[in-house]
Design a protein around this motif. Structure first.
Motif, mmCIF file in Angstrom:
data_model
loop_
_atom_site.group_PDB
_atom_site.id
_atom_site.type_symbol
_atom_site.label_atom_id
_atom_site.label_comp_id
_atom_site.label_asym_id
_atom_site.label_seq_id
_atom_site.Cartn_x
_atom_site.Cartn_y
_atom_site.Cartn_z
ATOM 1 N N ASP A 6 -3.239 -27.585 43.252
ATOM 2 C CA ASP A 6 -4.032 -27.161 44.341
ATOM 3 C C ASP A 6 -3.303 -27.292 45.604
ATOM 4 O OD1 ASP A 6 -5.164 -30.134 45.094
ATOM 5 O OD2 ASP A 6 -5.293 -29.969 44.172
ATOM 6 N N ARG A 22 -5.974 -19.619 44.052
ATOM 7 C CA ARG A 22 -6.359 -18.404 44.772
ATOM 8 C C ARG A 22 -7.358 -17.588 43.949
ATOM 9 N NH1 ARG A 22 -4.763 -13.416 44.106
ATOM 10 N NH2 ARG A 22 -2.977 -14.008 42.811
ATOM 11 N N THR A 24 -9.339 -18.560 41.528
ATOM 12 C CA THR A 24 -10.618 -19.258 41.371
ATOM 13 C C THR A 24 -11.473 -19.105 42.621
ATOM 14 O OG1 THR A 24 -9.633 -20.869 39.863
ATOM 15 C CG2 THR A 24 -11.684 -21.501 40.945
ATOM 16 N N THR A 25 -10.861 -19.254 43.787
ATOM 17 C CA THR A 25 -11.599 -19.133 45.047
ATOM 18 C C THR A 25 -12.141 -17.719 45.229
ATOM 19 O OG1 THR A 25 -10.162 -20.818 46.019
ATOM 20 C CG2 THR A 25 -11.457 -19.487 47.532
ATOM 21 N N GLU A 26 -11.330 -16.724 44.897
ATOM 22 C CA GLU A 26 -11.764 -15.333 45.060
ATOM 23 C C GLU A 26 -12.918 -14.980 44.127
ATOM 24 O OE1 GLU A 26 -8.278 -12.967 44.496
ATOM 25 O OE2 GLU A 26 -7.416 -13.476 46.452
ATOM 26 N N HIS A 46 -9.854 -27.585 43.956
ATOM 27 C CA HIS A 46 -10.754 -26.436 43.941
ATOM 28 C C HIS A 46 -11.939 -26.668 44.879
ATOM 29 C CE1 HIS A 46 -9.007 -25.481 39.773
ATOM 30 N NE2 HIS A 46 -8.650 -24.490 40.561
ATOM 31 N N ALA A 49 -11.100 -25.909 48.446
ATOM 32 C CA ALA A 49 -11.068 -24.478 48.741
ATOM 33 C C ALA A 49 -12.476 -23.931 48.958
ATOM 34 C CB ALA A 49 -10.377 -23.730 47.608
ATOM 35 N N PHE A 50 -13.436 -24.362 48.144
ATOM 36 C CA PHE A 50 -14.813 -23.912 48.307
ATOM 37 C C PHE A 50 -15.397 -24.417 49.629
ATOM 38 C CE2 PHE A 50 -14.993 -24.408 43.404
ATOM 39 C CZ PHE A 50 -14.294 -23.224 43.242
ATOM 40 N N ALA A 53 -14.252 -22.543 52.586
ATOM 41 C CA ALA A 53 -14.929 -21.248 52.690
ATOM 42 C C ALA A 53 -16.341 -21.382 53.247
ATOM 43 C CB ALA A 53 -14.971 -20.578 51.320
#
Length: 323
Positions: A6, A22, A24-26, A46, A49-50, A53
């Motif tokens: 990550d 990338r 997973t986030t998309e 992960h 990243a969430f 967002a």
């Protein structure tokens, strides 16, 4: 939890590298107002990243060490990040779930974390001497030592064949039985050396790799937990919510692929039926039918990502399920 990558590696967390960050986030489509369950928190890559967002995240893990690390790392996000200690198979027990709250996304990143692999004292790997433990969390009572020293020949053969897909299972099990008659196995390197003496070594991969995988899966009931979590996902997600699963070996991937395909078919048909019938278990659609693999660039940076596959399913509105 995964074998790995990550932003944690980039940010210097040094704990765990989450794969496919990338992608997973998309595919999760995390954003403002969304509620995401990270069912395998690990180092928190992960989840971070969430959170970046704009989503709220519940991080779930069996391992209190992982929870402590991620809680500290992600404390800057305040009450948008919370944790729950437990097996992702038991997610229906988390407080908000019992209260009826449903998630916009659920991530299951399977396998074992980089930290667990690299910490000799956890007993997951033969790269360093450690106790035969392999438990992902303290609530698990079974240990690798119990499996290796006390399980029957038939049970050992079963897990090596089914969980390790080990073609040399009989030779390995015979060697384990003969050695434990002399004295019990106590360390990871002890077991690894026994396997290597029994079957020899050729190439870079240690001959004990599949056996260690099989024992780890048995100790943590990984396939049973995955099966329960997949079924539970239907009740955890709101319509339009996405289920993302990252697998690292063929057993897991076949199980996830079969589940998603069976639960997304519109019609069922058999040769003895006069006509196809609606699938009574249909609950998902597949926005991406094929597994998503890591890029060559990611594999160069993180070799543990090479076997990873990401699969995606989206929960349907019950009113839209039946044709």
């Amino acid at each position: 939890m995964s074998a790995a990558s990550d932003s944690g590696a980039a940010s210097g967390s040094g704990y765990h590298v989450s794969v496919l960050p990338r992608e997973t986030t998309e595919w999760m489509e995390a954003g403002e107002g969304k509620f995401i369950i990270d069912g395998t928190l690990g180092g928190g890559g992960h989840s971070e990243a969430f959170l970046k967002a704009g989503a709220r995240v519940l991080g779930v893990d069996r391992d209190p060490e992982a929870l402590a690390h991620a809680s500290k790392r992600l404390s800057v996000y305040g009450d948008r990040f919370r944790t729950w200690q437990g097996n992702f198979a038991d997610l229906g027990d988390y407080p908000e779930g019992q209260g009826g709250e449903r998630a916009d996304g659920l991530l299951l990143d399977l396998g074992v974390s980089s930290r667990q692999l690299d910490a000799a004292e956890r007993g997951f790997s033969f790269r360093g001497e450690g106790p035969l433990d392999m438990r992902m969390g303290p609530a698990t009572e079974l240990t690798a030592a119990e499996v290796v020293n006390n399980w029957s020949e038939d049970d050992l053969l079963k897990i090596l064949w089914e969980y390790g897909e080990e073609r040399k299972a009989r030779r390995i099990v015979r060697a384990i039985l003969a050695r434990r008659d002399e004295r019990p196995f106590e360390t990871t390197t002890d077991l690894a050396d026994c396997i290597e003496k029994a079957v020899g070594r050729s190439g870079r991969t240690h001959p004990g790799t599949k056996t260690f995988q099989a024992i780890r899966i048995a100790v943590n009931d990984e396939l049973g937990s995955l099966e329960r979590a997949l079924e539970k996902s239907v009740d955890l997600l709101k319509p339009g919510g996405r289920l993302l699963v990252i697998t690292f070996h063929s057993l897991e991937d076949r199980m996830v692929k079969r589940f998603m395909q069976e639960r997304s078919k519109v019609w069922l048909d058999q040769p003895d039926w006069p006509e196809p019938r609606p699938n009574p278990r249909r609950a998902f659609r597949l926005p991406q039918r094929k597994a998503i693999a890591p890029s060559d660039q990611e594999i160069q940076v993180n070799p543990r990502a090479r076997s990873a596959k990401l699969r995606v399913a989206e929960l349907l509105d019950p009113a839209q399920i039946h044709p």
